[in-house]
Every structure is written in structure tokens, then in C-alpha cells.
Scaffold this motif. Structure first.
Motif, PDB file in Angstrom:
ATOM      1  N   ARG A  77       0.824  -1.205   0.000  1.00  0.00           N
ATOM      2  CA  ARG A  77       0.000   0.000   0.000  1.00  0.00           C
ATOM      3  C   ARG A  77       0.857   1.253   0.000  1.00  0.00           C
ATOM      4  O   ARG A  77       0.482   2.267  -0.581  1.00  0.00           O
ATOM      5  CB  ARG A  77      -0.974  -0.045   1.161  1.00  0.00           C
ATOM      6  CG  ARG A  77      -1.857  -1.295   1.003  1.00  0.00           C
ATOM      7  CD  ARG A  77      -3.261  -1.106   1.244  1.00  0.00           C
ATOM      8  NE  ARG A  77      -4.007  -2.271   0.750  1.00  0.00           N
ATOM      9  CZ  ARG A  77      -5.114  -2.687   1.268  1.00  0.00           C
ATOM     10  NH1 ARG A  77      -5.618  -2.067   2.319  1.00  0.00           N
ATOM     11  NH2 ARG A  77      -5.751  -3.708   0.757  1.00  0.00           N
ATOM     12  N   ALA A  78       2.019   1.195   0.616  1.00  0.00           N
ATOM     13  CA  ALA A  78       2.941   2.332   0.566  1.00  0.00           C
ATOM     14  C   ALA A  78       3.420   2.548  -0.872  1.00  0.00           C
ATOM     15  O   ALA A  78       3.515   3.696  -1.337  1.00  0.00           O
ATOM     16  CB  ALA A  78       4.115   2.104   1.511  1.00  0.00           C
ATOM     17  N   ARG A  79       3.716   1.463  -1.579  1.00  0.00           N
ATOM     18  CA  ARG A  79       4.113   1.587  -2.991  1.00  0.00           C
ATOM     19  C   ARG A  79       2.954   2.139  -3.824  1.00  0.00           C
ATOM     20  O   ARG A  79       3.164   2.930  -4.760  1.00  0.00           O
ATOM     21  CB  ARG A  79       4.591   0.250  -3.529  1.00  0.00           C
ATOM     22  CG  ARG A  79       5.979  -0.137  -3.035  1.00  0.00           C
ATOM     23  CD  ARG A  79       6.544  -1.331  -3.767  1.00  0.00           C
ATOM     24  NE  ARG A  79       5.859  -2.569  -3.472  1.00  0.00           N
ATOM     25  CZ  ARG A  79       6.180  -3.407  -2.479  1.00  0.00           C
ATOM     26  NH1 ARG A  79       7.183  -3.136  -1.691  1.00  0.00           N
ATOM     27  NH2 ARG A  79       5.495  -4.514  -2.296  1.00  0.00           N
ATOM     28  N   LEU A  80       1.742   1.735  -3.492  1.00  0.00           N
ATOM     29  CA  LEU A  80       0.565   2.229  -4.190  1.00  0.00           C
ATOM     30  C   LEU A  80       0.435   3.742  -3.999  1.00  0.00           C
ATOM     31  O   LEU A  80       0.162   4.479  -4.958  1.00  0.00           O
ATOM     32  CB  LEU A  80      -0.689   1.516  -3.664  1.00  0.00           C
ATOM     33  CG  LEU A  80      -2.026   1.985  -4.208  1.00  0.00           C
ATOM     34  CD1 LEU A  80      -2.117   1.724  -5.699  1.00  0.00           C
ATOM     35  CD2 LEU A  80      -3.154   1.288  -3.472  1.00  0.00           C
ATOM     36  N   VAL A  81       0.652   4.209  -2.796  1.00  0.00           N
ATOM     37  CA  VAL A  81       0.599   5.648  -2.521  1.00  0.00           C
ATOM     38  C   VAL A  81       1.648   6.384  -3.352  1.00  0.00           C
ATOM     39  O   VAL A  81       1.379   7.454  -3.908  1.00  0.00           O
ATOM     40  CB  VAL A  81       0.768   5.931  -1.010  1.00  0.00           C
ATOM     41  CG1 VAL A  81       1.026   7.403  -0.739  1.00  0.00           C
ATOM     42  CG2 VAL A  81      -0.464   5.463  -0.242  1.00  0.00           C
ATOM     43  N   THR A  82       2.827   5.811  -3.474  1.00  0.00           N
ATOM     44  CA  THR A  82       3.877   6.418  -4.301  1.00  0.00           C
ATOM     45  C   THR A  82       3.404   6.566  -5.744  1.00  0.00           C
ATOM     46  O   THR A  82       3.584   7.624  -6.363  1.00  0.00           O
ATOM     47  CB  THR A  82       5.169   5.584  -4.230  1.00  0.00           C
ATOM     48  OG1 THR A  82       5.618   5.541  -2.877  1.00  0.00           O
ATOM     49  CG2 THR A  82       6.257   6.165  -5.115  1.00  0.00           C
ATOM     50  N   CYS A  83       2.786   5.532  -6.288  1.00  0.00           N
ATOM     51  CA  CYS A  83       2.267   5.585  -7.666  1.00  0.00           C
ATOM     52  C   CYS A  83       1.177   6.639  -7.802  1.00  0.00           C
ATOM     53  O   CYS A  83       1.135   7.369  -8.809  1.00  0.00           O
ATOM     54  CB  CYS A  83       1.737   4.222  -8.085  1.00  0.00           C
ATOM     55  SG  CYS A  83       3.012   2.991  -8.290  1.00  0.00           S
ATOM     56  N   LEU A  84       0.310   6.731  -6.811  1.00  0.00           N
ATOM     57  CA  LEU A  84      -0.751   7.734  -6.850  1.00  0.00           C
ATOM     58  C   LEU A  84      -0.166   9.145  -6.812  1.00  0.00           C
ATOM     59  O   LEU A  84      -0.631  10.036  -7.517  1.00  0.00           O
ATOM     60  CB  LEU A  84      -1.730   7.520  -5.693  1.00  0.00           C
ATOM     61  CG  LEU A  84      -2.646   6.310  -5.825  1.00  0.00           C
ATOM     62  CD1 LEU A  84      -3.320   6.007  -4.494  1.00  0.00           C
ATOM     63  CD2 LEU A  84      -3.691   6.550  -6.913  1.00  0.00           C
ATOM     64  N   HIS A  85       0.847   9.337  -6.001  1.00  0.00           N
ATOM     65  CA  HIS A  85       1.494  10.653  -5.948  1.00  0.00           C
ATOM     66  C   HIS A  85       2.133  11.002  -7.287  1.00  0.00           C
ATOM     67  O   HIS A  85       2.095  12.167  -7.714  1.00  0.00           O
ATOM     68  CB  HIS A  85       2.535  10.703  -4.824  1.00  0.00           C
ATOM     69  CG  HIS A  85       1.944  11.013  -3.491  1.00  0.00           C
ATOM     70  ND1 HIS A  85       1.585  12.274  -3.103  1.00  0.00           N
ATOM     71  CD2 HIS A  85       1.637  10.202  -2.445  1.00  0.00           C
ATOM     72  CE1 HIS A  85       1.089  12.245  -1.889  1.00  0.00           C
ATOM     73  NE2 HIS A  85       1.106  10.993  -1.459  1.00  0.00           N
ATOM     74  N   GLN A  86       2.695  10.029  -7.970  1.00  0.00           N
ATOM     75  CA  GLN A  86       3.275  10.282  -9.286  1.00  0.00           C
ATOM     76  C   GLN A  86       2.190  10.702 -10.273  1.00  0.00           C
ATOM     77  O   GLN A  86       2.396  11.607 -11.092  1.00  0.00           O
ATOM     78  CB  GLN A  86       4.030   9.055  -9.783  1.00  0.00           C
ATOM     79  CG  GLN A  86       5.292   8.783  -8.995  1.00  0.00           C
ATOM     80  CD  GLN A  86       5.919   7.435  -9.323  1.00  0.00           C
ATOM     81  OE1 GLN A  86       5.305   6.566  -9.923  1.00  0.00           O
ATOM     82  NE2 GLN A  86       7.164   7.266  -8.898  1.00  0.00           N
ATOM     83  N   ALA A  87       1.032  10.054 -10.194  1.00  0.00           N
ATOM     84  CA  ALA A  87      -0.086  10.431 -11.069  1.00  0.00           C
ATOM     85  C   ALA A  87      -0.550  11.847 -10.748  1.00  0.00           C
ATOM     86  O   ALA A  87      -0.828  12.642 -11.660  1.00  0.00           O
ATOM     87  CB  ALA A  87      -1.239   9.439 -10.918  1.00  0.00           C
ATOM     88  N   LEU A  88      -0.618  12.180  -9.463  1.00  0.00           N
ATOM     89  CA  LEU A  88      -1.005  13.537  -9.069  1.00  0.00           C
ATOM     90  C   LEU A  88       0.000  14.570  -9.564  1.00  0.00           C
ATOM     91  O   LEU A  88      -0.386  15.659  -9.999  1.00  0.00           O
ATOM     92  CB  LEU A  88      -1.130  13.635  -7.546  1.00  0.00           C
ATOM     93  CG  LEU A  88      -2.438  13.129  -6.950  1.00  0.00           C
ATOM     94  CD1 LEU A  88      -2.333  13.072  -5.437  1.00  0.00           C
ATOM     95  CD2 LEU A  88      -3.596  14.005  -7.371  1.00  0.00           C
ATOM     96  N   ASP A  89       1.273  14.238  -9.503  1.00  0.00           N
ATOM     97  CA  ASP A  89       2.305  15.150 -10.012  1.00  0.00           C
ATOM     98  C   ASP A  89       2.096  15.425 -11.496  1.00  0.00           C
ATOM     99  O   ASP A  89       2.226  16.563 -11.954  1.00  0.00           O
ATOM    100  CB  ASP A  89       3.700  14.585  -9.781  1.00  0.00           C
ATOM    101  CG  ASP A  89       4.131  14.625  -8.325  1.00  0.00           C
ATOM    102  OD1 ASP A  89       3.477  15.319  -7.519  1.00  0.00           O
ATOM    103  OD2 ASP A  89       5.123  13.936  -7.994  1.00  0.00           O
ATOM    104  N   GLY A  90       1.767  14.384 -12.253  1.00  0.00           N
ATOM    105  CA  GLY A  90       1.503  14.553 -13.683  1.00  0.00           C
ATOM    106  C   GLY A  90       0.302  15.438 -13.934  1.00  0.00           C
ATOM    107  O   GLY A  90       0.313  16.284 -14.834  1.00  0.00           O
ATOM    108  N   LEU A  91      -0.738  15.267 -13.123  1.00  0.00           N
ATOM    109  CA  LEU A  91      -1.926  16.109 -13.259  1.00  0.00           C
ATOM    110  C   LEU A  91      -1.598  17.564 -12.931  1.00  0.00           C
ATOM    111  O   LEU A  91      -2.031  18.479 -13.626  1.00  0.00           O
ATOM    112  CB  LEU A  91      -3.047  15.606 -12.340  1.00  0.00           C
ATOM    113  CG  LEU A  91      -3.696  14.293 -12.736  1.00  0.00           C
ATOM    114  CD1 LEU A  91      -4.587  13.784 -11.621  1.00  0.00           C
ATOM    115  CD2 LEU A  91      -4.488  14.461 -14.028  1.00  0.00           C
TER     116      LEU A  91
END
Length: 99
Positions: A77-91
Motif C-alpha cells: 500500500r505504501a508503494r501504491l501511494v507512491t504511484c498515486l502521488h506520481q499520477a497527481l504530479d503529472g496532473l
């Protein structure tokens, strides 16, 4: 506490609490990613990346945290949060370019 450089795992109960806290945070980030995604034109790559990240996050978060595998759940889940943050950065980058 052990010598410097040694790692010990948390107790199962502590690991479960960590996994549940990371899960709650991940759900907040999913909501934020979904809101921000809707502010970006659908033809932008960041929109598609965020849509896939949200879809995958919802799938992974639907799995119940199991005490026997709490450390593994917390790590995933920590890795999942990292991926979500990367998507947010792109947005965010896409939104800033549009302004």
C-alpha cells in the motif's frame, strides 16, 4: 534497539495498524487524484495515467488487510501511494501548463 543497519519487523498488531493507516491515506489520495483528473482534458496523457492509477488503486484497496500478512500489505500500500502521488504530479504539471 538492534545495532545500526539491522532491521526488525514490527509486531503483527503494529504492522496491521500501519497497514490500516496507509490504507486510509491511500483512499484520500485516490479521492484527490479523481478530483484533479476531472480538471484536466480527457485527451491529456496525465488524465489517462491518473484514470489507470485510480482504477488500480481501487482494485488493490478492495483487498482486506490480513493480520498474517500485515507487513506485506503495508509495503504494497505504501508503494501504491507512491504511484498515486506520481499520477497527481503529472496532473499538477498538466494543470500548470494550461494556466
Amino acid at each position: 534497539m538492534g545495532p545500526v543497519g539491522s532491521a526488525t519487523l514490527p509486531t503483527p498488531a503494529d504492522a496491521l495498524q500501519i497497514a490500516l493507516q496507509v490504507t486510509g491515506y491511500a483512499r484520500l489520495v485516490v479521492d484527490e487524484a479523481e478530483r484533479d483528473r476531472l480538471r484536466v482534458p480527457p485527451d491529456e496523457p496525465a488524465y489517462q495515467v491518473a484514470a489507470e492509477a485510480v482504477k488500480e488503486a481501487e482494485r488493490r484497496l478492495s483487498v482486506t488487510v490480513n493480520l498474517a500478512f500485515a507487513v506485506r500489505h503495508a509495503q504494497k500500500r505504501a508503494r501504491l501511494v507512491t504511484c498515486l502521488h506520481q499520477a497527481l504530479d503529472g496532473l499538477l504539471t498538466t494543470q500548470q501548463k494550461a494556466e
